[in-house]
Design a protein around this motif. Structure first.
Motif, PDB file in Angstrom:
ATOM      1  N   GLN A  84       0.862  -1.201   0.085  1.00 22.64           N
ATOM      2  CA  GLN A  84      -0.059  -0.082  -0.003  1.00 22.64           C
ATOM      3  C   GLN A  84       0.870   1.148   0.153  1.00 22.64           C
ATOM      4  O   GLN A  84       0.528   2.193  -0.696  1.00 22.64           O
ATOM      5  N   ILE A  85       1.859   1.254   0.626  1.00 22.61           N
ATOM      6  CA  ILE A  85       2.828   2.388   0.719  1.00 22.61           C
ATOM      7  C   ILE A  85       3.557   2.462  -0.549  1.00 22.61           C
ATOM      8  O   ILE A  85       3.708   3.608  -0.993  1.00 22.61           O
ATOM      9  N   VAL A  86       3.966   1.588  -0.997  1.00 19.88           N
ATOM     10  CA  VAL A  86       4.628   1.611  -2.495  1.00 19.88           C
ATOM     11  C   VAL A  86       3.750   2.008  -3.466  1.00 19.88           C
ATOM     12  O   VAL A  86       4.117   3.052  -4.198  1.00 19.88           O
ATOM     13  N   ILE A  87       2.417   1.854  -3.363  1.00 21.46           N
ATOM     14  CA  ILE A  87       1.249   2.383  -4.377  1.00 21.46           C
ATOM     15  C   ILE A  87       1.156   3.893  -4.323  1.00 21.46           C
ATOM     16  O   ILE A  87       1.232   4.734  -4.960  1.00 21.46           O
ATOM     17  N   TRP A  88       1.043   4.111  -2.856  1.00 23.64           N
ATOM     18  CA  TRP A  88       1.099   5.803  -2.405  1.00 23.64           C
ATOM     19  C   TRP A  88       2.363   6.466  -2.976  1.00 23.64           C
ATOM     20  O   TRP A  88       1.965   7.495  -3.509  1.00 23.64           O
TER      21      TRP A  88
ATOM     22  N   LEU B  97       4.815  10.458  -6.832  1.00 28.67           N
ATOM     23  CA  LEU B  97       5.806  10.784  -7.668  1.00 28.67           C
ATOM     24  C   LEU B  97       5.257  10.929  -9.103  1.00 28.67           C
ATOM     25  O   LEU B  97       5.945  11.983  -9.717  1.00 28.67           O
ATOM     26  N   LYS B  98       4.502  10.391  -9.377  1.00 27.15           N
ATOM     27  CA  LYS B  98       3.704  10.450 -10.614  1.00 27.15           C
ATOM     28  C   LYS B  98       3.160  11.759 -10.947  1.00 27.15           C
ATOM     29  O   LYS B  98       2.935  12.353 -11.986  1.00 27.15           O
ATOM     30  N   ALA B  99       2.544  12.009  -9.893  1.00 26.47           N
ATOM     31  CA  ALA B  99       1.675  13.349  -9.711  1.00 26.47           C
ATOM     32  C   ALA B  99       2.822  14.531 -10.038  1.00 26.47           C
ATOM     33  O   ALA B  99       2.313  15.585 -10.511  1.00 26.47           O
TER      34      ALA B  99
ATOM     35  N   LEU C 168      -4.182   4.705   0.851  1.00 22.98           N
ATOM     36  CA  LEU C 168      -3.653   5.216   2.343  1.00 22.98           C
ATOM     37  C   LEU C 168      -3.923   6.632   2.201  1.00 22.98           C
ATOM     38  O   LEU C 168      -3.929   7.355   1.426  1.00 22.98           O
ATOM     39  N   SER C 169      -4.346   7.196   3.445  1.00 26.44           N
ATOM     40  CA  SER C 169      -4.562   8.260   4.124  1.00 26.44           C
ATOM     41  C   SER C 169      -3.449   8.644   4.876  1.00 26.44           C
ATOM     42  O   SER C 169      -3.283   7.858   6.096  1.00 26.44           O
ATOM     43  N   ILE C 170      -2.181   9.376   4.799  1.00 23.80           N
ATOM     44  CA  ILE C 170      -1.058   9.501   5.593  1.00 23.80           C
ATOM     45  C   ILE C 170      -1.176  10.827   6.439  1.00 23.80           C
ATOM     46  O   ILE C 170      -1.333  11.838   5.706  1.00 23.80           O
ATOM     47  N   ASN C 171      -1.073  10.840   7.871  1.00 25.68           N
ATOM     48  CA  ASN C 171      -1.212  12.310   8.472  1.00 25.68           C
ATOM     49  C   ASN C 171       0.021  12.913   8.187  1.00 25.68           C
ATOM     50  O   ASN C 171       1.315  12.313   8.026  1.00 25.68           O
TER      51      ASN C 171
ATOM     52  N   LYS D 146       0.334  -2.455 -12.351  1.00 30.48           N
ATOM     53  CA  LYS D 146      -1.109  -1.415 -12.843  1.00 30.48           C
ATOM     54  C   LYS D 146      -0.849  -0.029 -12.727  1.00 30.48           C
ATOM     55  O   LYS D 146      -1.614   0.888 -13.203  1.00 30.48           O
ATOM     56  N   TYR D 147       0.419   0.221 -11.874  1.00 28.23           N
ATOM     57  CA  TYR D 147       0.448   1.780 -11.464  1.00 28.23           C
ATOM     58  C   TYR D 147       1.911   2.281 -12.196  1.00 28.23           C
ATOM     59  O   TYR D 147       1.912   3.487 -12.515  1.00 28.23           O
ATOM     60  N   THR D 148       2.783   1.376 -12.373  1.00 29.43           N
ATOM     61  CA  THR D 148       4.259   1.802 -13.113  1.00 29.43           C
ATOM     62  C   THR D 148       4.903   0.596 -13.654  1.00 29.43           C
ATOM     63  O   THR D 148       4.290  -0.508 -13.358  1.00 29.43           O
TER      64      THR D 148
END
Length: 329
Positions: A62-66, A71-73, A305-308, A113-115
């Protein structure tokens, strides 16, 4: 490699754990020897390693995908290297659309699916492919304890409910390395799903690195009027089932399989029968869905993920990797 599920005795220092204490010291000694003889590979781009101190699901993927999305953004070309666990990969392979989990591993399929993803049995064998791709950043999924490559930024992933178990190494406990050593290696720590573990809070008191809390958010609109039969083959199935129930999903039943399990035709028949008999809809994790979507009619619980304090985490990564003072200017 130890292929163990998360037994109950890993939560406390009971008689079973005590009997396995000496073998755990052998595990520690083998790790020391491995580090002593290691010859680290240096990749031609900054490396961000996302790992954990314990076995079982701690939310690394999940952290990898986040991180990929982050980075893509910002138009940063990032690729991922995975361990290709429980696959047929012998060296290193660029993951393609026609590949299956048998070919490259379930984590490799999901992340692809993401990179761009390289599935590598040994991380050193990925060097030639990395050089041909010429990425700006390399993300390594797992490998915190792997001394065979140079890391530029390291994220330690911790399950907030399980914490570090009884604090002992495999096989007496769930740890690949002691928390104090993991804290020394890590640049930041991300705790997923819960901070109510008193023992974990006490351990984290001695961590001097920045700590972030993360929660899983369901990003698919499930029909909550349905009844579901859930199944998965991940290292921490409790997180999956708890997420479903926390989002108001009614479960008629559930089934767990060993981590990274490859679903057979008999498994599919069993799941179909369970769903039919219980008048339920099948649902599974994204990691399992990439292995079974073409065999079963099954819904996919997609989460993110939502990270504070995410902006601070972005800054820390960017400053370390790109040597800049402010993130994404």
């Amino acid at each position: 490699m130890f292929k163990l599920n998360y037994p109950k005795f890993w939560y406390s220092r009971n008689i079973v754990a005590c009997l396995l204490w000496l073998p755990s010291k052998l595990y520690f000694t083998l790790g020391v020897i491995r580090h002593y003889f290691a010859k680290p590979t240096t990749f031609p781009a900054p490396v961000i390693c996302i790992g954990n101190a314990s076995i079982g699901g701690t939310g690394k993927t999940q952290i990898v995908i986040w991180l990929i999305k982050l980075l893509k953004a910002k138009n940063i070309n990032a690729i991922v290297i995975t361990k290709a666990y429980k696959s047929s990969v012998k060296t290193a392979l660029l993951v393609q659309k026609h590949h299956t989990a048998h070919d490259v591993g379930d984590e490799s399929l999901l992340i692809s699916k993401y990179t761009t993803v390289i599935a590598a049995a040994k991380i050193q064998s990925a060097l030639v492919l990395v050089e041909s791709l010429n990425p700006e950043v390399i993300i390594v999924d797992d490998g915190l304890q792997n001394p065979n490559f140079t890391k530029d930024f390291t994220i330690l992933s911790v399950d907030g409910h399980r914490g570090f178990g009884n604090g002992w190494l495999i096989p007496a406990g769930p740890l690949r390395q002691y928390p104090s050593t993991a804290f020394d290696i890590a640049n930041v720590v991300i705790i997923l799903e819960g901070t109510d573990n008193t023992t974990l809070q006490q351990t984290m008191f001695f961590c001097s690195k920045p700590i972030f809390n993360a929660t899983s958010i369901v990003n698919i609109n499930l029909d909550k009027t349905k009844t579901y039969f859930a199944f998965c083959a991940i290292g921490n199935p409790d997180r999956f089932f708890n997420t479903l129930q926390a989002n108001g999903i009614t479960l008629a039943g559930f089934k767990t399989f060993p981590d990274h399990h490859h679903y057979s035709d008999d498994d599919c028949k069993y799941l179909q029968n369970q769903a039919r008999n219980l008048h339920a809809t099948l649902i599974t994790t994204s990691k399992d869905h990439v292995k079974i979507y073409n065999k079963l009619l099954v819904e996919n619980l997609e989460i993110e993920l939502s990270i504070n304090n995410q902006e601070l985490l972005q800054d820390l990564i960017y400053e370390k990797i790109f040597k800049k003072d402010k993130a994404y200017n």
